[in-house]
Design a protein around this motif. Sequence first.
Motif, PDB file in Angstrom:
ATOM      1  N   ILE A  10     -27.519 -47.335 -40.928  1.00 23.84           N
ATOM      2  CA  ILE A  10     -25.627 -47.301 -41.800  1.00 23.84           C
ATOM      3  C   ILE A  10     -25.514 -47.974 -40.774  1.00 23.84           C
ATOM      4  N   VAL A  11     -24.659 -49.194 -41.351  1.00 25.40           N
ATOM      5  CA  VAL A  11     -24.610 -50.328 -41.308  1.00 25.40           C
ATOM      6  C   VAL A  11     -22.557 -50.670 -40.588  1.00 25.40           C
ATOM      7  N   VAL A  12     -22.606 -50.193 -39.487  1.00 23.87           N
ATOM      8  CA  VAL A  12     -21.388 -50.178 -39.115  1.00 23.87           C
ATOM      9  C   VAL A  12     -20.851 -52.025 -38.766  1.00 23.87           C
ATOM     10  N   GLY A  13     -19.474 -52.788 -39.450  1.00 23.63           N
ATOM     11  CA  GLY A  13     -18.778 -53.777 -38.758  1.00 23.63           C
ATOM     12  C   GLY A  13     -18.012 -53.388 -37.635  1.00 23.63           C
ATOM     13  N   VAL A  14     -18.040 -54.292 -37.011  1.00 22.76           N
ATOM     14  CA  VAL A  14     -17.177 -54.092 -35.669  1.00 22.76           C
ATOM     15  C   VAL A  14     -16.833 -55.085 -34.766  1.00 22.76           C
ATOM     16  N   ASP A  15     -15.854 -54.799 -34.802  1.00 22.95           N
ATOM     17  CA  ASP A  15     -14.843 -56.159 -34.103  1.00 22.95           C
ATOM     18  C   ASP A  15     -14.181 -55.815 -32.894  1.00 22.95           C
ATOM     19  N   GLY A  16     -14.218 -54.373 -31.514  1.00 24.01           N
ATOM     20  CA  GLY A  16     -13.635 -53.985 -31.526  1.00 24.01           C
ATOM     21  C   GLY A  16     -12.528 -53.589 -31.320  1.00 24.01           C
ATOM     22  N   SER A  17     -11.286 -53.845 -32.734  1.00 22.95           N
ATOM     23  CA  SER A  17     -10.204 -53.239 -33.118  1.00 22.95           C
ATOM     24  C   SER A  17     -10.352 -51.637 -33.310  1.00 22.95           C
ATOM     25  N   ALA A  18      -9.082 -50.922 -33.524  1.00 21.53           N
ATOM     26  CA  ALA A  18      -9.629 -49.175 -33.112  1.00 21.53           C
ATOM     27  C   ALA A  18     -10.097 -49.232 -34.538  1.00 21.53           C
ATOM     28  N   PRO A  19      -9.494 -49.996 -36.056  1.00 22.38           N
ATOM     29  CA  PRO A  19     -10.103 -49.515 -37.243  1.00 22.38           C
ATOM     30  C   PRO A  19     -11.742 -49.590 -37.167  1.00 22.38           C
ATOM     31  N   SER A  20     -12.650 -50.507 -36.354  1.00 17.49           N
ATOM     32  CA  SER A  20     -13.640 -50.595 -36.271  1.00 17.49           C
ATOM     33  C   SER A  20     -14.517 -49.279 -34.921  1.00 17.49           C
ATOM     34  N   ILE A  21     -13.187 -49.437 -34.485  1.00 17.79           N
ATOM     35  CA  ILE A  21     -13.797 -48.248 -33.650  1.00 17.79           C
ATOM     36  C   ILE A  21     -13.685 -46.669 -34.561  1.00 17.79           C
ATOM     37  N   LEU A  22     -13.164 -46.161 -34.792  1.00 17.62           N
ATOM     38  CA  LEU A  22     -12.661 -45.057 -35.916  1.00 17.62           C
ATOM     39  C   LEU A  22     -14.230 -45.467 -36.942  1.00 17.62           C
ATOM     40  N   ALA A  23     -14.743 -46.573 -37.730  1.00 17.03           N
ATOM     41  CA  ALA A  23     -15.742 -46.745 -38.177  1.00 17.03           C
ATOM     42  C   ALA A  23     -17.203 -46.162 -37.604  1.00 17.03           C
ATOM     43  N   LEU A  24     -17.209 -46.410 -36.296  1.00 17.09           N
ATOM     44  CA  LEU A  24     -18.013 -46.044 -35.576  1.00 17.09           C
ATOM     45  C   LEU A  24     -18.147 -44.646 -35.676  1.00 17.09           C
ATOM     46  N   ARG A  25     -17.149 -43.864 -35.374  1.00 21.48           N
ATOM     47  CA  ARG A  25     -17.218 -42.383 -35.518  1.00 21.48           C
ATOM     48  C   ARG A  25     -17.366 -42.145 -36.280  1.00 21.48           C
ATOM     49  N   TRP A  26     -17.049 -42.666 -37.609  1.00 21.33           N
ATOM     50  CA  TRP A  26     -17.279 -41.958 -38.583  1.00 21.33           C
ATOM     51  C   TRP A  26     -18.951 -42.463 -38.857  1.00 21.33           C
ATOM     52  N   ALA A  27     -19.782 -43.342 -38.757  1.00 18.28           N
ATOM     53  CA  ALA A  27     -21.219 -43.381 -38.835  1.00 18.28           C
ATOM     54  C   ALA A  27     -21.450 -42.729 -37.890  1.00 18.28           C
ATOM     55  N   GLY A  28     -21.435 -42.133 -36.480  1.00 23.52           N
ATOM     56  CA  GLY A  28     -21.945 -41.240 -35.588  1.00 23.52           C
ATOM     57  C   GLY A  28     -21.512 -39.482 -36.596  1.00 23.52           C
ATOM     58  N   ALA A  29     -21.229 -39.260 -37.342  1.00 26.12           N
ATOM     59  CA  ALA A  29     -20.896 -38.132 -37.599  1.00 26.12           C
ATOM     60  C   ALA A  29     -21.440 -37.882 -38.683  1.00 26.12           C
ATOM     61  N   LEU A  30     -22.264 -39.424 -39.576  1.00 29.33           N
ATOM     62  CA  LEU A  30     -22.462 -39.063 -40.327  1.00 29.33           C
ATOM     63  C   LEU A  30     -24.233 -39.534 -40.489  1.00 29.33           C
ATOM     64  N   ALA A  31     -24.408 -39.654 -39.474  1.00 29.06           N
ATOM     65  CA  ALA A  31     -25.943 -40.298 -39.159  1.00 29.06           C
ATOM     66  C   ALA A  31     -26.691 -38.816 -39.245  1.00 29.06           C
ATOM     67  N   PRO A  32     -26.558 -37.493 -38.674  1.00 28.22           N
ATOM     68  CA  PRO A  32     -27.483 -37.037 -38.685  1.00 28.22           C
ATOM     69  C   PRO A  32     -27.219 -36.157 -40.417  1.00 28.22           C
ATOM     70  N   LEU A  33     -26.139 -36.280 -40.764  1.00 29.09           N
ATOM     71  CA  LEU A  33     -26.408 -35.095 -42.298  1.00 29.09           C
ATOM     72  C   LEU A  33     -26.748 -36.449 -42.399  1.00 29.09           C
ATOM     73  N   LEU A  34     -27.233 -37.814 -42.445  1.00 30.75           N
ATOM     74  CA  LEU A  34     -28.056 -38.537 -43.715  1.00 30.75           C
ATOM     75  C   LEU A  34     -29.322 -39.048 -42.769  1.00 30.75           C
ATOM     76  N   LYS A  35     -29.577 -37.802 -41.855  1.00 29.73           N
ATOM     77  CA  LYS A  35     -30.969 -38.493 -41.039  1.00 29.73           C
ATOM     78  C   LYS A  35     -31.577 -39.999 -41.214  1.00 29.73           C
ATOM     79  N   ALA A  36     -29.421 -40.553 -40.726  1.00 33.39           N
ATOM     80  CA  ALA A  36     -29.883 -42.445 -40.602  1.00 33.39           C
ATOM     81  C   ALA A  36     -29.637 -42.737 -39.316  1.00 33.39           C
ATOM     82  N   HIS A  37     -29.342 -43.702 -38.723  1.00 38.87           N
ATOM     83  CA  HIS A  37     -29.727 -44.378 -37.237  1.00 38.87           C
ATOM     84  C   HIS A  37     -28.305 -45.434 -37.006  1.00 38.87           C
ATOM     85  N   ILE A  38     -27.521 -45.392 -36.517  1.00 43.48           N
ATOM     86  CA  ILE A  38     -26.664 -46.433 -36.767  1.00 43.48           C
ATOM     87  C   ILE A  38     -27.006 -47.958 -36.076  1.00 43.48           C
TER      88      ILE A  38
END
Length: 167
Positions: A10-38
């Motif tokens: 699961i590729v997450v674009g990160v720039d340190g902004s609040a929306p990119s931190i939310l994107a990381l949290r989404w990836a954290g929730a999806l990773a086990p469901l998709l059996k993927a790493h971040i």
Amino acid sequence: MEPTPELPAIVVGVDGSAPSILALRWAGALAPLLKAHIRAVACWQFQIAVGTFMPVVWNPEDEARRICAAAVDQAFDGAPPAGLEVVALQGQAAKVLIEESRNAQIVVLGSRGHGGFEGLLLGAVSATVAEHAKCPVLVAHGTDLPPGLSDTSGQPRERRRPDRVQP
């Protein structure tokens, strides 16, 4: 943080902004469901200036990696999921993330990052990646995950069902 190559990313674009931190949290929730790493990706590029300037000792790759690592720590309260990798890549963010999408299961982005114009509903990078990615793209809006997802364990939160009335 060692990547897990046998699992899709699961590729997450990160720039340190609040929306990119939310994107990381989404990836954290999806990773086990998709059996993927971040794969948290921060992009950097040299800014070219014309004129006289003093050389500055600054390494943009190290800065991008530092910003990405700090965002990961914030998103996961200092306990990132196993297999999460932090990557700093040179290039324009949209182009780098589109290239990353070739080997990703999904790309997750915040709706807005640092830069751009205040008030836009979707940032230029998010819009460009959503249009040209080679895999599905999730653009995270808002400030938190939906009630049915947890942010770090990947385990769905218990959903409350309304009490059923027996006739």
